[in-house]
Write an enzyme that holds these catalytic residues in place. Sequence first.
Site, short mmCIF file in Angstrom:
data_model
loop_
_atom_site.label_atom_id
_atom_site.label_comp_id
_atom_site.label_asym_id
_atom_site.label_seq_id
_atom_site.Cartn_x
_atom_site.Cartn_y
_atom_site.Cartn_z
N ASN A 102 36.07 32.71 45.47
CA ASN A 102 36.89 33.45 44.51
C ASN A 102 37.50 32.41 43.58
O ASN A 102 38.48 31.74 43.92
CB ASN A 102 37.98 34.26 45.20
CG ASN A 102 38.74 35.14 44.20
OD1 ASN A 102 38.61 34.95 42.99
ND2 ASN A 102 39.51 36.10 44.71
N TYR A 138 46.29 42.98 43.88
CA TYR A 138 45.60 42.10 44.83
C TYR A 138 45.89 42.41 46.30
O TYR A 138 45.30 41.79 47.18
CB TYR A 138 45.96 40.64 44.52
CG TYR A 138 45.54 40.21 43.14
CD1 TYR A 138 44.19 40.19 42.79
CD2 TYR A 138 46.47 39.84 42.17
CE1 TYR A 138 43.78 39.81 41.52
CE2 TYR A 138 46.08 39.46 40.90
CZ TYR A 138 44.73 39.45 40.57
OH TYR A 138 44.33 39.07 39.31
N GLU A 148 29.97 35.00 44.98
CA GLU A 148 31.16 35.19 44.14
C GLU A 148 31.88 36.45 44.62
O GLU A 148 31.25 37.50 44.79
CB GLU A 148 30.71 35.37 42.68
CG GLU A 148 31.84 35.71 41.73
CD GLU A 148 31.35 36.05 40.31
OE1 GLU A 148 30.14 35.86 40.02
OE2 GLU A 148 32.18 36.51 39.51
N ARG A 205 51.91 38.03 44.76
CA ARG A 205 51.40 38.11 43.38
C ARG A 205 50.78 39.49 43.14
O ARG A 205 49.78 39.85 43.74
CB ARG A 205 50.33 37.04 43.19
CG ARG A 205 49.62 37.11 41.85
CD ARG A 205 48.39 36.21 41.83
NE ARG A 205 47.72 36.27 40.54
CZ ARG A 205 46.44 35.95 40.34
NH1 ARG A 205 45.70 35.51 41.34
NH2 ARG A 205 45.91 36.04 39.15
N ALA A 248 40.76 32.93 37.70
CA ALA A 248 40.54 32.99 36.25
C ALA A 248 39.48 32.00 35.77
O ALA A 248 38.87 32.21 34.71
CB ALA A 248 41.85 32.75 35.51
N HIS A 263 35.66 38.87 44.31
CA HIS A 263 36.94 39.17 43.66
C HIS A 263 37.62 40.28 44.44
O HIS A 263 36.96 41.23 44.89
CB HIS A 263 36.74 39.61 42.21
CG HIS A 263 36.05 38.57 41.39
ND1 HIS A 263 36.71 37.46 40.90
CD2 HIS A 263 34.75 38.44 41.01
CE1 HIS A 263 35.85 36.70 40.25
NE2 HIS A 263 34.65 37.26 40.31
N PRO A 297 42.71 29.21 41.29
CA PRO A 297 44.12 29.20 40.87
C PRO A 297 44.86 30.51 41.13
O PRO A 297 44.31 31.58 40.95
CB PRO A 297 44.03 28.92 39.36
CG PRO A 297 42.67 29.39 38.98
CD PRO A 297 41.79 29.09 40.15
N ASN A 298 46.10 30.33 41.55
CA ASN A 298 47.07 31.41 41.77
C ASN A 298 46.79 32.24 43.03
O ASN A 298 47.60 33.10 43.39
CB ASN A 298 47.16 32.33 40.54
CG ASN A 298 47.56 31.56 39.29
OD1 ASN A 298 48.55 30.84 39.31
ND2 ASN A 298 46.79 31.67 38.22
N ARG A 311 39.40 45.98 34.34
CA ARG A 311 40.64 45.35 33.86
C ARG A 311 40.47 44.85 32.41
O ARG A 311 39.63 45.36 31.69
CB ARG A 311 41.05 44.25 34.84
CG ARG A 311 41.24 44.79 36.27
CD ARG A 311 41.64 43.71 37.24
NE ARG A 311 42.92 43.12 36.86
CZ ARG A 311 43.37 41.95 37.33
NH1 ARG A 311 42.64 41.26 38.18
NH2 ARG A 311 44.53 41.48 36.94
C1 DQA Z 1 40.40 37.62 40.70
C2 DQA Z 1 40.19 38.27 39.33
C3 DQA Z 1 40.47 37.27 38.23
O1 DQA Z 1 40.30 37.90 36.96
C4 DQA Z 1 41.88 36.75 38.32
O2 DQA Z 1 42.09 35.77 37.33
C5 DQA Z 1 42.22 36.25 39.67
C6 DQA Z 1 41.76 36.97 40.84
C7 DQA Z 1 40.28 38.65 41.85
O3 DQA Z 1 40.14 38.23 42.99
O4 DQA Z 1 40.35 39.85 41.60
O5 DQA Z 1 42.96 35.27 39.82
O6 DQA Z 1 39.38 36.64 40.90
#
Ligand code: DQA
Length: 145
Positions: free
Chosen positions: A72, A23, A99, A18, A75, A101, A10-11, A108
């Site tokens: 990735n 990011y 995994e 964003r 959240a 990020h 998501p997002n 954070r």
């Molecule tokens: C994320 C880190 C997560 O905490 C966050 O909710 C994201 C992006 C990252 O790529 O740093 O959406 O996965």
Amino acid sequence: MTSVLVLNGPNLGRLGTREPDVYGAGTLDDLRAQLAADAPEFEIDLRQTDVEGELLGWLHEAADSGAPVILNAGAWTHYSYALRDAVSLVTKAGGTVIEVHLSNPHAREEFRHTSVITAVSTGVIAGLGFDSYRLALAFIRRNAR
Ligand code: DQA
């Protein structure tokens, strides 16, 4: 051509606009192009969804096909036991799920310090921006049969 699934939760479709301070300024299209340039021998099958069930379906697909996964989960990483179970069914079947990020969740907010998928993933790379994905792909290339 062997596929690598690069799955984004998501997002992450909003990358580029964003929170670029967190990011980066690159978009998912930029990421796809970078990964394709890094590994021309692979088909980079990069997908993004804001619907959790869709991501679960893609992981089921990986369990069946054996395609390596760079994940990735955004959240969902922090609380989705359904996601954890889907990652686990891939890795327990002998598949690879790395995994990744962009940011370093441990630097954070507290809620980001927990990942419910790390323990069932093949490995985890975080905090390196697009290089998190690129290093995951380098690992997959090195270990590809
Ligand atoms: C994320 C880190 C997560 O905490 C966050 O909710 C994201 C992006 C990252 O790529 O740093 O959406 O996965």
